[in-house]
Design a protein around this motif. Structure first.
Motif, short mmCIF file in Angstrom:
data_model
loop_
_atom_site.label_atom_id
_atom_site.label_comp_id
_atom_site.label_asym_id
_atom_site.label_seq_id
_atom_site.Cartn_x
_atom_site.Cartn_y
_atom_site.Cartn_z
N ILE A 13 -52.34 15.01 -71.64
CA ILE A 13 -51.68 16.65 -72.18
C ILE A 13 -51.94 16.91 -72.70
CG2 ILE A 13 -49.69 17.65 -72.43
CD1 ILE A 13 -48.33 16.09 -70.66
N THR A 14 -52.55 18.31 -73.21
CA THR A 14 -53.19 18.76 -74.40
C THR A 14 -52.13 19.90 -74.72
OG1 THR A 14 -55.29 19.66 -73.07
CG2 THR A 14 -55.18 20.21 -74.82
N ASN A 15 -50.96 20.31 -74.23
CA ASN A 15 -50.38 21.26 -74.70
C ASN A 15 -49.12 21.38 -74.43
OD1 ASN A 15 -50.93 21.96 -77.30
ND2 ASN A 15 -52.71 23.32 -76.17
N ARG A 16 -47.56 21.33 -74.83
CA ARG A 16 -46.72 21.68 -73.58
C ARG A 16 -45.92 22.84 -73.84
NH1 ARG A 16 -44.30 16.74 -71.74
NH2 ARG A 16 -45.66 14.66 -72.00
N TYR A 17 -45.43 23.49 -73.39
CA TYR A 17 -44.83 24.81 -72.98
C TYR A 17 -43.80 24.51 -72.61
CZ TYR A 17 -49.54 26.01 -74.59
OH TYR A 17 -50.87 25.84 -74.58
N LYS A 18 -42.48 25.70 -73.49
CA LYS A 18 -41.54 26.05 -72.91
C LYS A 18 -41.80 27.23 -71.70
CE LYS A 18 -38.07 25.00 -76.86
NZ LYS A 18 -37.74 25.33 -77.64
N LEU A 19 -40.84 27.18 -70.80
CA LEU A 19 -40.81 28.24 -69.12
C LEU A 19 -40.69 29.47 -70.11
CD1 LEU A 19 -41.20 28.64 -66.50
CD2 LEU A 19 -38.63 29.01 -66.40
N ASP A 20 -40.76 30.22 -71.16
CA ASP A 20 -40.21 31.39 -71.61
C ASP A 20 -41.90 31.77 -72.54
OD1 ASP A 20 -37.66 31.31 -70.78
OD2 ASP A 20 -36.67 30.74 -73.19
N ASP A 21 -42.65 30.37 -72.91
CA ASP A 21 -43.64 30.93 -73.37
C ASP A 21 -45.22 30.71 -72.15
OD1 ASP A 21 -43.03 30.98 -75.62
OD2 ASP A 21 -42.86 28.97 -75.92
N ALA A 25 -49.06 29.98 -72.62
CA ALA A 25 -49.81 28.97 -71.98
C ALA A 25 -50.98 29.46 -71.23
CB ALA A 25 -49.09 27.96 -71.42
N MET A 26 -51.38 30.84 -70.65
CA MET A 26 -51.68 31.78 -69.58
C MET A 26 -53.15 31.55 -70.67
SD MET A 26 -51.59 30.20 -66.67
CE MET A 26 -52.55 31.46 -65.95
N LYS A 27 -52.85 32.19 -72.05
CA LYS A 27 -53.55 33.23 -72.80
C LYS A 27 -54.10 31.76 -73.83
CE LYS A 27 -52.98 35.22 -77.59
NZ LYS A 27 -52.74 35.34 -78.52
N ASP A 28 -53.93 30.79 -73.54
CA ASP A 28 -54.43 29.20 -73.87
C ASP A 28 -55.33 28.83 -72.97
OD1 ASP A 28 -52.85 29.69 -76.18
OD2 ASP A 28 -51.53 28.06 -76.22
N LEU A 29 -55.06 29.10 -71.59
CA LEU A 29 -55.96 28.80 -70.98
C LEU A 29 -57.22 29.39 -70.30
CD1 LEU A 29 -56.71 26.37 -68.32
CD2 LEU A 29 -55.07 27.54 -67.12
N ARG A 30 -56.56 31.00 -70.84
CA ARG A 30 -58.09 31.95 -71.13
C ARG A 30 -58.98 31.53 -72.22
NH1 ARG A 30 -53.82 36.23 -68.51
NH2 ARG A 30 -54.05 35.31 -66.60
N ALA A 31 -58.29 31.65 -72.53
CA ALA A 31 -59.43 30.92 -74.41
C ALA A 31 -59.97 29.33 -74.54
CB ALA A 31 -58.27 31.20 -75.21
#
Length: 41
Positions: A13-21, A25-31
């Motif tokens: 797992i690269t990163n963990r995000y809360k549902l509010d974030d 998470a999508m921004k980091d995925l696209r980047a």
């Protein structure tokens, strides 16, 4: 195997995000900074 400790999934797992974030998470995925992110509910 995961519960026994022979299959190491947590290290993949690269990163963990809360549902509010989820937007972060999508921004980091696209980047390309998040390859295998997990949304924690």
């Amino acid at each position: 195997m995961y519960e026994a400790g022979t299959l190491k999934l947590d290290e993949l797992i690269t990163n963990r995000y809360k549902l509010d974030d989820i937007n972060v998470a999508m921004k980091d995925l696209r980047a390309g900074t998040n390859i295998r992110g997990v949304i924690e509910l």
